[in-house]
Design a protein around this motif. Sequence first.
Motif, PDB file in Angstrom:
ATOM      1  N   ALA A  72     -19.051  -2.999  -6.088  1.00 17.47           N
ATOM      2  CA  ALA A  72     -18.470  -2.609  -4.806  1.00 17.47           C
ATOM      3  C   ALA A  72     -19.541  -1.887  -4.000  1.00 17.47           C
ATOM      4  N   VAL A  73     -19.856  -2.405  -2.819  1.00 17.80           N
ATOM      5  CA  VAL A  73     -20.909  -1.836  -1.979  1.00 17.80           C
ATOM      6  C   VAL A  73     -20.316  -1.456  -0.619  1.00 17.80           C
ATOM      7  N   ALA A  74     -20.572  -0.230  -0.194  1.00 14.68           N
ATOM      8  CA  ALA A  74     -20.146   0.202   1.146  1.00 14.68           C
ATOM      9  C   ALA A  74     -21.252  -0.163   2.129  1.00 14.68           C
ATOM     10  N   ALA A  75     -21.397  -1.463   2.362  1.00 15.35           N
ATOM     11  CA  ALA A  75     -22.530  -1.962   3.137  1.00 15.35           C
ATOM     12  C   ALA A  75     -22.483  -1.530   4.593  1.00 15.35           C
ATOM     13  N   ASP A  76     -21.276  -1.281   5.113  1.00 13.70           N
ATOM     14  CA  ASP A  76     -21.125  -0.794   6.480  1.00 13.70           C
ATOM     15  C   ASP A  76     -20.660   0.653   6.495  1.00 13.70           C
ATOM     16  N   LEU A  77     -20.978   1.359   5.425  1.00 13.10           N
ATOM     17  CA  LEU A  77     -20.628   2.759   5.223  1.00 13.10           C
ATOM     18  C   LEU A  77     -19.145   2.905   4.858  1.00 13.10           C
ATOM     19  N   LEU A  78     -18.841   4.006   4.198  1.00  8.32           N
ATOM     20  CA  LEU A  78     -17.474   4.290   3.774  1.00  8.32           C
ATOM     21  C   LEU A  78     -16.661   4.762   4.969  1.00  8.32           C
ATOM     22  N   THR A  79     -15.470   4.188   5.114  1.00  4.77           N
ATOM     23  CA  THR A  79     -14.553   4.619   6.164  1.00  4.77           C
ATOM     24  C   THR A  79     -13.407   5.404   5.546  1.00  4.77           C
ATOM     25  N   ALA A  80     -12.485   5.868   6.395  1.00  4.85           N
ATOM     26  CA  ALA A  80     -11.348   6.649   5.914  1.00  4.85           C
ATOM     27  C   ALA A  80     -10.226   5.776   5.368  1.00  4.85           C
ATOM     28  N   THR A  81     -10.374   4.450   5.411  1.00  5.20           N
ATOM     29  CA  THR A  81      -9.303   3.570   4.921  1.00  5.20           C
ATOM     30  C   THR A  81      -9.068   3.725   3.421  1.00  5.20           C
ATOM     31  N   PRO A  82     -10.089   3.604   2.571  1.00  2.00           N
ATOM     32  CA  PRO A  82      -9.844   3.847   1.151  1.00  2.00           C
ATOM     33  C   PRO A  82      -9.768   5.348   0.871  1.00  2.00           C
ATOM     34  N   LEU A  83      -8.894   5.738  -0.034  1.00  4.84           N
ATOM     35  CA  LEU A  83      -8.792   7.142  -0.435  1.00  4.84           C
ATOM     36  C   LEU A  83      -9.766   7.382  -1.585  1.00  4.84           C
ATOM     37  N   VAL A  84     -10.849   8.082  -1.266  1.00  7.71           N
ATOM     38  CA  VAL A  84     -11.908   8.389  -2.228  1.00  7.71           C
ATOM     39  C   VAL A  84     -12.227   9.866  -2.097  1.00  7.71           C
ATOM     40  N   LEU A  85     -12.198  10.584  -3.186  1.00  2.99           N
ATOM     41  CA  LEU A  85     -12.382  12.026  -3.122  1.00  2.99           C
ATOM     42  C   LEU A  85     -13.722  12.392  -2.482  1.00  2.99           C
ATOM     43  N   SER A 211     -14.546  -0.540   3.768  1.00  4.21           N
ATOM     44  CA  SER A 211     -13.371  -0.473   4.641  1.00  4.21           C
ATOM     45  C   SER A 211     -12.133  -1.095   4.010  1.00  4.21           C
ATOM     46  N   LEU A 212     -12.238  -1.483   2.734  1.00  2.00           N
ATOM     47  CA  LEU A 212     -11.092  -2.092   2.053  1.00  2.00           C
ATOM     48  C   LEU A 212     -10.167  -1.011   1.501  1.00  2.00           C
ATOM     49  N   SER A 213      -8.886  -1.245   1.603  1.00  2.00           N
ATOM     50  CA  SER A 213      -7.906  -0.278   1.117  1.00  2.00           C
ATOM     51  C   SER A 213      -7.998  -0.124  -0.395  1.00  2.00           C
ATOM     52  N   ALA A 214      -7.990   1.122  -0.842  1.00  4.26           N
ATOM     53  CA  ALA A 214      -7.951   1.450  -2.270  1.00  4.26           C
ATOM     54  C   ALA A 214      -7.502   2.897  -2.382  1.00  4.26           C
ATOM     55  N   ASP A 215      -6.769   3.193  -3.440  1.00  4.87           N
ATOM     56  CA  ASP A 215      -6.334   4.574  -3.683  1.00  4.87           C
ATOM     57  C   ASP A 215      -6.902   5.008  -5.024  1.00  4.87           C
ATOM     58  N   THR A 216      -7.888   5.899  -4.995  1.00  5.91           N
ATOM     59  CA  THR A 216      -8.515   6.360  -6.227  1.00  5.91           C
ATOM     60  C   THR A 216      -8.084   7.779  -6.594  1.00  5.91           C
ATOM     61  N   THR A 217      -7.037   8.290  -5.935  1.00  3.46           N
ATOM     62  CA  THR A 217      -6.534   9.629  -6.249  1.00  3.46           C
ATOM     63  C   THR A 217      -5.456   9.541  -7.330  1.00  3.46           C
ATOM     64  N   HIS A 218      -5.398  10.553  -8.185  1.00  3.63           N
ATOM     65  CA  HIS A 218      -4.446  10.501  -9.295  1.00  3.63           C
ATOM     66  C   HIS A 218      -3.036  10.882  -8.856  1.00  3.63           C
ATOM     67  N   PRO A 219      -2.019  10.390  -9.568  1.00  2.64           N
ATOM     68  CA  PRO A 219      -0.634  10.759  -9.250  1.00  2.64           C
ATOM     69  C   PRO A 219      -0.350  12.198  -9.645  1.00  2.64           C
ATOM     70  N   ASN A 220       0.728  12.737  -9.127  1.00  5.63           N
ATOM     71  CA  ASN A 220       1.120  14.120  -9.411  1.00  5.63           C
ATOM     72  C   ASN A 220       2.593  14.186  -9.785  1.00  5.63           C
ATOM     73  N   ASP A 221       2.978  13.306 -10.692  1.00  5.36           N
ATOM     74  CA  ASP A 221       4.341  13.284 -11.209  1.00  5.36           C
ATOM     75  C   ASP A 221       4.275  12.794 -12.659  1.00  5.36           C
ATOM     76  N   LEU A 222       5.365  12.309 -13.185  1.00  2.00           N
ATOM     77  CA  LEU A 222       5.398  11.851 -14.577  1.00  2.00           C
ATOM     78  C   LEU A 222       4.316  10.808 -14.860  1.00  2.00           C
ATOM     79  N   GLN A 223       3.984   9.985 -13.867  1.00  2.00           N
ATOM     80  CA  GLN A 223       2.993   8.935 -14.069  1.00  2.00           C
ATOM     81  C   GLN A 223       1.641   9.497 -14.497  1.00  2.00           C
ATOM     82  N   TYR A 224       1.354  10.715 -14.110  1.00  2.63           N
ATOM     83  CA  TYR A 224       0.113  11.376 -14.533  1.00  2.63           C
ATOM     84  C   TYR A 224      -0.002  11.358 -16.056  1.00  2.63           C
ATOM     85  N   PHE A 225       1.080  11.689 -16.737  1.00  3.25           N
ATOM     86  CA  PHE A 225       1.070  11.750 -18.198  1.00  3.25           C
ATOM     87  C   PHE A 225       1.152  10.365 -18.828  1.00  3.25           C
ATOM     88  N   VAL A 226       1.795   9.435 -18.149  1.00  6.97           N
ATOM     89  CA  VAL A 226       1.798   8.048 -18.620  1.00  6.97           C
ATOM     90  C   VAL A 226       0.368   7.509 -18.626  1.00  6.97           C
TER      91      VAL A 226
END
Length: 466
Positions: A72-85, A211-226
Amino acid sequence: MMNTEKLTTPIGDFEFTLGGYPTQESAQKLFDALDFQRACQAYLDFMPAMSMYSLLEGQEKGWGCKECSDLAVAADLLTATPLVLTGNTESIYFACNVDLKKDGPTVVEIPPQVLGMANDAYFRYVIDFGMAGPDQGQGGKYLLLPPDYKGDVPEGYFVAQSRTYRVWVMARASQKISGMGEQALKWYGDHCAVYPLKDGYRSPNVRNCGSLSADTTHPNDLQYFVNLDKVIQYEPTAAFAPEQLGLLRSLGIEKGKTFDPDERMKQILDTAAKTGLGMARAIAYQSREPEAQVYPDRKWEYIFVGGSHEFLRNGVRNLDARTLFHFAVICVTPAMVNKMVGVGSQYMSAYKDADGNYLDGGKNYQLHLPPNIPVNNFWSVTLYDPGTRSLLQTDQPKPSVNSFDQPKQNPDGSYDLYFGPSAPAGKERNWVQTVPGKGWFAYIRLYGPLQPFFDQTWKPDDIVKV
């Protein structure tokens, strides 16, 4: 007559009979409290692993990083679309997912003049690539070994052994080195490759993902432990401390066993994850660590509190420093902490203005950067969302100002930057948009920091409400 002892605490009243036996009702209430406290602690202790799990999962689902050769290359720089810490909007990133259980020893061919690293499934440092690594910016071939590898190690590689099977590989290049867009994709395709050693060279599958959508943040409910159970089942037991595994065992997470919490435990775990999130926010945004402060007279804070990428001092782990970092940040390397004049990178965060109030997207602010910003490469000021800890989503292409933008300088060489819902007249090039009703925080990044940063003869002003 039975003697009853009553204990009154902030978490409830408990009764004990015959000199010390808890009543059945009190025992159950105490077990509920104990399980809840352990679950909250597990949430905090395993945040590094859950951040890495979500990062790898987000890259796989959003960016197609299914095999190690999918880059995965941010060839046009990282935008705010994907959630990346706290990603930056200046570097040309590449990243991939490595699985040493599936592929065995894996080769990583690194381009010249990059900064990068490999981190394991608990977000621990494995090795640096590039200018802060053993190739010293010349590029080279690295070999990542599985934790249980006992075979021969071929010559011609920089070798590192991971404590876990899953490894995140990342490097970032300057726009001046890689170019942008199609040029950057070709540059990475020509100079970078990741493949199993047993298969020999494999051409990389390079994708433009900034600029592609992605969510790399962890959940904060029961799924965290799953998700946490999935990590424990997949990774070697030796990757974690016995005390850590004992904590999870008390919650029903144990290697080789099915995680099947009953309704009571599901409720406890779900509530603990939500409470743990609140604790992490307090630790990050209201730090009580004296060493968090960069300057005694300013609000800027370190993201690596204590000056150790392992959060250690004299053999003691700073738990809050670890939580503060992994709640908001990815990339663990000594190069982000150690004094590496002109080579590494340094970061400062601000959550509050000069008056000690949280930064508010509905208000207007100014930041003065004195002249001669001490960098060998470039500097940037970037805004983030305190909820997602990712780039602030606004109407602008990117929520940052950096030296590549060539913002307007004052006659003395200093810069004044502006933050608010609307740009001050004539200040558009030096302005970053904010969102009314939403907070924000700022990072100053110095790439190739010079001596005046380390000896603090250069320091930024506080962010001031105007």
